[in-house]
Scaffold this motif. Structure first.
Motif, mmCIF file in Angstrom:
data_model
loop_
_atom_site.group_PDB
_atom_site.id
_atom_site.type_symbol
_atom_site.label_atom_id
_atom_site.label_comp_id
_atom_site.label_asym_id
_atom_site.label_seq_id
_atom_site.Cartn_x
_atom_site.Cartn_y
_atom_site.Cartn_z
ATOM 1 N N LEU A 11 11.262 15.873 39.280
ATOM 2 C CA LEU A 11 11.938 14.619 39.571
ATOM 3 C C LEU A 11 11.870 14.382 41.077
ATOM 4 C CD1 LEU A 11 13.796 12.294 38.564
ATOM 5 C CD2 LEU A 11 15.735 13.801 39.027
ATOM 6 N N ASN A 12 11.354 13.221 41.459
ATOM 7 C CA ASN A 12 11.285 12.851 42.880
ATOM 8 C C ASN A 12 12.230 11.690 43.136
ATOM 9 O OD1 ASN A 12 9.226 14.718 43.214
ATOM 10 N ND2 ASN A 12 7.609 13.205 42.986
ATOM 11 N N ILE A 13 13.035 11.786 44.193
ATOM 12 C CA ILE A 13 13.907 10.682 44.554
ATOM 13 C C ILE A 13 13.920 10.527 46.061
ATOM 14 C CG2 ILE A 13 15.402 11.012 42.546
ATOM 15 C CD1 ILE A 13 17.474 12.174 44.504
ATOM 16 N N GLY A 16 19.218 10.021 50.101
ATOM 17 C CA GLY A 16 20.368 9.120 50.060
ATOM 18 C C GLY A 16 20.709 8.620 48.672
ATOM 19 N N LYS A 17 19.766 8.705 47.760
ATOM 20 C CA LYS A 17 20.015 8.284 46.388
ATOM 21 C C LYS A 17 20.718 9.392 45.607
ATOM 22 C CE LYS A 17 17.803 4.354 46.858
ATOM 23 N NZ LYS A 17 18.529 3.062 46.845
ATOM 24 N N THR A 18 21.176 9.016 44.402
ATOM 25 C CA THR A 18 21.803 9.993 43.513
ATOM 26 C C THR A 18 20.757 10.545 42.544
ATOM 27 O OG1 THR A 18 23.986 8.967 43.621
ATOM 28 C CG2 THR A 18 23.517 10.365 41.711
ATOM 29 N N ALA A 19 20.659 11.854 42.512
ATOM 30 C CA ALA A 19 19.763 12.510 41.557
ATOM 31 C C ALA A 19 20.559 12.838 40.306
ATOM 32 C CB ALA A 19 19.195 13.790 42.159
ATOM 33 N N THR A 20 19.981 12.560 39.146
ATOM 34 C CA THR A 20 20.629 12.866 37.875
ATOM 35 C C THR A 20 19.684 13.708 37.034
ATOM 36 O OG1 THR A 20 21.958 10.848 37.896
ATOM 37 C CG2 THR A 20 21.658 11.963 35.776
ATOM 38 N N LEU A 21 20.135 14.908 36.700
ATOM 39 C CA LEU A 21 19.354 15.827 35.886
ATOM 40 C C LEU A 21 20.056 15.996 34.551
ATOM 41 C CD1 LEU A 21 18.704 16.444 38.939
ATOM 42 C CD2 LEU A 21 18.144 18.761 38.209
ATOM 43 N N THR A 22 19.256 16.138 33.495
ATOM 44 C CA THR A 22 19.794 16.190 32.144
ATOM 45 C C THR A 22 19.499 17.528 31.492
ATOM 46 O OG1 THR A 22 19.419 13.824 31.922
ATOM 47 C CG2 THR A 22 19.792 15.058 29.895
ATOM 48 N N CYS A 23 20.482 18.000 30.758
ATOM 49 C CA CYS A 23 20.332 19.223 29.980
ATOM 50 C C CYS A 23 20.799 18.928 28.560
ATOM 51 C CB CYS A 23 21.156 20.342 30.599
ATOM 52 S SG CYS A 23 21.112 21.911 29.717
#
Lengths: 113, 113
Positions: A11-13, A16-23
């Motif tokens: 995942l590249n962002i 300053g942005k919000t990173a959202t990872l899913t499990c």
């Protein structure tokens, strides 16, 4: 069979942005769920855990949610920084004592300056 | 890092030779674990120990044995190494009391040629 999936391998962002990872998990009834960070060449480092009766947990810029109905946990990093670049692993524990953690394969996060 | 030391950190060995990896902790934690980490598979539990001389199998225990004669030491042995056992091996510890995290060592990179 029991299975844990993390949303994507990479995942590249932008900074300053919000990173959202899913499990996502199947066929488990975990007592709680943990998130770890792993940097290249190093062992995983614990970040947060959330219990089955908790909906949300926060620690500084990190937030974890746990939806036992959807069988899903979301891991958020707000105001992301290049130093947050790493692989993030989710882990499930059925016992409640880290006795048998089962890990997902991880999501490699890159925060671009 | 928590007081966990893995040795050796790197090893190259030939197919068919025995190999022993050592994990030493200074935290007096009850539980110790051996994981292997391979691309696309994440961390997979090999064996774990819940006390001196008390061990149990994990998800991928075939071809591996363990021993724990002292609280602080947990040994992983590959009786006859195969190329499929080329991997990065991590030792982890936890106190096993309540909702606690696992602490990981730095890893051992094993190559079987």
């Amino acid at each position: 069979s029991q299975k844990i999936e993390q949303n994507s391998e990479a995942l590249n962002i932008q900074e300053g942005k919000t990173a959202t990872l899913t499990c996502n998990y199947t066929n488990y009834s975990p007592a709680y769920l943990q998130w770890y960070r792993q940097d290249p060449g190093r062992g995983p480092v614990f970040l947060l855990l959330i219990r089955e009766n908790e909906k949300e947990k926060r620690k500084e810029r990190l937030k974890v949610t746990f939806d036992t109905t959807l069988k899903q946990s979301l891991f958020h990093i707000t105001a992301s920084q290049p130093a947050d670049s790493a692989t993030y692993l989710c882990a499930l524990d059925l016992s409640g004592s880290a006795r048998q953690l089962t890990f997902g394969s991880g999501t490699q996060l890159t925060v671009l300056p | 890092d928590a007081g966990i030391t893995q040795s050796p950190r790197h090893k190259v060995t030939e197919t068919g030779t025995p190999v022993t990896l050592r994990c030493h902790q200074t935290e007096n934690h009850r539980y110790m674990y051996w994981y292997r980490q391979d691309p696309g598979h994440g961390l997979r539990l090999i064996h774990y120990s819940y006390g001196v001389k008390d061990t149990d199998k994990g998800e991928v225990s075939d071809g591996y044995s363990v021993s724990r004669s002292k609280t602080e030491d947990f040994l992983l042995t590959l009786e006859s190494a195969t190329s499929s056992q080329t991997s990065v091996y991590f030792c982890a510890i936890s106190d096993g009391e309540g909702y606690t995290e696992a602490f990981f060592g730095q890893g051992t990179r094993l190559t079987v040629v």
